[in-house]
Design an enzyme around this catalytic site. Structure first.
Site, PDB file in Angstrom:
ATOM      1  N   ARG B  24       0.836  -1.216   0.000  1.00 44.93           N
ATOM      2  CA  ARG B  24       0.000   0.000   0.000  1.00 44.93           C
ATOM      3  C   ARG B  24       0.869   1.264   0.000  1.00 44.93           C
ATOM      4  O   ARG B  24       0.955   1.976  -0.993  1.00 44.93           O
ATOM      5  CB  ARG B  24      -0.935  -0.016   1.235  1.00 44.93           C
ATOM      6  CG  ARG B  24      -2.109   0.960   1.141  1.00 44.93           C
ATOM      7  CD  ARG B  24      -1.810   2.402   1.506  1.00 44.93           C
ATOM      8  NE  ARG B  24      -1.303   2.539   2.892  1.00 44.93           N
ATOM      9  CZ  ARG B  24      -0.815   3.667   3.372  1.00 44.93           C
ATOM     10  NH1 ARG B  24      -0.753   4.769   2.620  1.00 44.93           N
ATOM     11  NH2 ARG B  24      -0.329   3.710   4.605  1.00 44.93           N
ATOM     12  N   ASP B  25       1.568   1.536   1.073  1.00 43.57           N
ATOM     13  CA  ASP B  25       2.320   2.787   1.193  1.00 43.57           C
ATOM     14  C   ASP B  25       3.488   2.805   0.212  1.00 43.57           C
ATOM     15  O   ASP B  25       3.855   3.862  -0.309  1.00 43.57           O
ATOM     16  CB  ASP B  25       2.832   2.930   2.627  1.00 43.57           C
ATOM     17  CG  ASP B  25       3.284   4.346   2.972  1.00 43.57           C
ATOM     18  OD1 ASP B  25       3.038   5.270   2.173  1.00 43.57           O
ATOM     19  OD2 ASP B  25       3.894   4.523   4.037  1.00 43.57           O
ATOM     20  N   HIS B 213       6.090   4.574  12.647  1.00 45.42           N
ATOM     21  CA  HIS B 213       6.142   4.554  11.174  1.00 45.42           C
ATOM     22  C   HIS B 213       7.131   5.633  10.746  1.00 45.42           C
ATOM     23  O   HIS B 213       6.784   6.804  10.669  1.00 45.42           O
ATOM     24  CB  HIS B 213       4.727   4.843  10.641  1.00 45.42           C
ATOM     25  CG  HIS B 213       4.596   4.783   9.161  1.00 45.42           C
ATOM     26  ND1 HIS B 213       3.907   3.778   8.513  1.00 45.42           N
ATOM     27  CD2 HIS B 213       5.045   5.600   8.180  1.00 45.42           C
ATOM     28  CE1 HIS B 213       3.943   3.977   7.209  1.00 45.42           C
ATOM     29  NE2 HIS B 213       4.630   5.086   6.980  1.00 45.42           N
ATOM     30  N   CYS B 246       9.713   8.768  -1.937  1.00 48.84           N
ATOM     31  CA  CYS B 246      10.321   9.955  -2.524  1.00 48.84           C
ATOM     32  C   CYS B 246      10.778   9.696  -3.954  1.00 48.84           C
ATOM     33  O   CYS B 246      11.929   9.337  -4.170  1.00 48.84           O
ATOM     34  CB  CYS B 246      11.516  10.393  -1.707  1.00 48.84           C
ATOM     35  SG  CYS B 246      11.088  10.803  -0.026  1.00 48.84           S
ATOM     36  N   ASN B 255       9.991   5.086   2.969  1.00 48.35           N
ATOM     37  CA  ASN B 255       9.773   4.246   4.128  1.00 48.35           C
ATOM     38  C   ASN B 255      11.051   3.541   4.576  1.00 48.35           C
ATOM     39  O   ASN B 255      11.905   3.199   3.774  1.00 48.35           O
ATOM     40  CB  ASN B 255       8.753   3.168   3.770  1.00 48.35           C
ATOM     41  CG  ASN B 255       7.355   3.737   3.648  1.00 48.35           C
ATOM     42  OD1 ASN B 255       6.774   4.155   4.634  1.00 48.35           O
ATOM     43  ND2 ASN B 255       6.829   3.787   2.436  1.00 48.35           N
TER      44      ASN B 255
END
Lengths: 317, 317
Positions: B24-25, B213, B246, B255
């Site tokens: 997801r992220d 996170h 990024c 992450n």
């Protein structure tokens, strides 16, 4: 330029000395041939950014490290700033002769914590390597020089698995007993983790005369540094922009990047005397000369785009 | 494949749950269009590597995140492994309707800790964002779902400077009071440092129901994780291979990379249930599909060369 917010953490030193290794440990591992004038400007910029100790070059034989074959010429070009130390790596007596000829005031010797690396890198056994260092250290001290000792492979090496902490302590104590003023405990292949760092410093009986030298091969360098700070260490080696180390991939890194270290230290409210913006500017300048982006996260975020980083603009969920 | 040596550190948890956010992220921030079959295989591989919680996708409107427009189709393709949680991000009631239609058992909502980000990302004020979450959380709980809450910009945002810890606690408590089982404290722009992490967790009165996170924009993610572990946190978000975040530079990262986290955790003797070699293999496989190298240091060191990494060979001084 964005700066970290300072939030103090209990139990950390108030001040840390960043021992800058970029001109030596960084450039010796870069493929690019860097003109000596660029190296001199690099050293000058580091001093201007607030560094008080800059390992400038090495008197190793040019056959082994052609990147630093200009050591003598570089030392002639560097305009020394009062209060700044410019140590030079010296592998043997011939290197010491050259260092003495060129007015070097501080040297570093390079020892191994493991048998296999001693044989492969120094062509000595673990026990007999000291015969090589003894005359170097003794003559350096006689001539009024300060001597730092690197101990490499302190956490593991590629052949023997984890390095027993007692073995590292034994090697380190021999070097301190010779008169070295500081030991830099190196994680040359970057395998260490924070508990191992704590255990190693504990095995030395505390942080006195210890510095740490972490490589970021497995991303652990800054977490390991945090463990070392908690154990009381106040000297941390780092390389401008994270240069040097692992030329096998463009984005890979060897040394802990000075800027990433300084972000953490200033964020922790630990004084360094360094100006982060100047460091980032120097890394951006150097990256252009090396022809590859800096592996430092801070430099990537703040230094390499004309607008000073675009990370801020990508926060949509 | 090389594995870290385990050296326990006092005062850390025995076991940590890695909350995997890559599908997801990670993928929502990748420019590459990833076929839904590849995403399904990705999720399957993560479960096979030992993950017990995999945030699979998001029911955000495809206009905002076209990369996840295939959310429903993906959920149909994933073969669920018993004991593995597959949470889905749900931004609003429409998203919840879709989650319920597709048999989702756990959702995550996404809140802001700062005024400006609430306005820009959620089109709400800091105070009024809860009106959006309340019906989502209430209906989810009525339907037997578990609800996690992300709190973003917990350390700073691009507009307001450092986020006051009391403000984060206020937002977080509102979400816990609604019935969310866990708060994931996000350093969305990666500016935090370890003392700030310690202070924030302290302001919550301890680690209960907190996850962290971290983004690695300034290289701080793993050091911050270490601080969170010391404060007692046992749930850490991470993204396979460090994907996402990024897109402004090929080697930049958003992450925290799961592999770099797992190297540290296993090095600290903390159990995760994860197989590092499988994770690296999956990241290498995914990097080929995304068309860019993984930003994970561990993956770079171990996964991307045919010989399994060449870092070992460059240790000459």
């Amino acid at each position: 330029m964005r700066e970290p917010y300072a939030v103090r953490e209990a139990g950390l030193p108030d001040r840390v000395t960043v021992y800058e290794v970029g001109p030596r440990d960084g450039l010796q591992n870069e493929k690019a041939v860097v003109p000596v004038e660029v190296k001199a400007e690099f050293v000058t910029r580091l001093a201007a950014a607030g560094h008080r100790v800059i390992e400038t070059t090495s008197f190793v034989h040019p056959k082994w490290v052609p990147q630093l074959a200009d050591a003598a010429e570089l030392l002639g070009l560097v305009e020394k700033v009062p209060g700044v130390r410019y140590p030079v790596l010296v592998p043997n007596e011939r290197g010491l002769d050259r260092a003495l000829e060129h007015g070097v005031e501080e040297i570093a010797v390079f020892a191994s914590a493991t048998e296999t690396f001693a044989r492969r890198n120094l062509n000595r056994t673990l026990a007999s390597q000291f015969e090589m260092f003894e005359p170097v250290v003794a003559r350096a001290l006689e001539n009024g020089l300060r001597v730092r000792a690197y101990v490499s492979m302190c956490f593991g090496d590629p052949w023997e698995g984890p390095t027993p902490v007692g073995q590292v302590v034994e090697v380190g104590r021999r070097l301190l007993d010779m008169g070295c003023f500081e030991l830099s405990l190196g994680d040359t292949i970057g395998v260490g983790t924070p508990g191992h760092v704590t255990a190693l410093i504990g095995a030395f009986g505390g942080p006195s005369r210890l510095a740490v030298h972490f490589h970021d091969t497995y991303g652990q360098a800054l977490a390991n540094t945090l463990a070392a700070l908690r154990a009381g260490v106040t000297v941390v080696d780092a390389s401008t922009g994270g240069i040097g180390g692992c030329p096998y991939a463009d984005s890979a890194t060897g040394n802990l990047a000075t800027e990433d270290l300084v972000w953490m230290l200033h964020g922790l409210g630990v004084e360094t005397g360094l100006d982060l913006a100047s460091l980032v500017e120097t890394s951006t300048w150097l990256a252009a000369r090396l022809g590859r982006p800096s592996p430092s996260r801070v430099v990537q975020a703040l230094g390499e785009t004309p607008t000073g980083g675009t990370a801020d603009h990508d926060v949509k969920e």
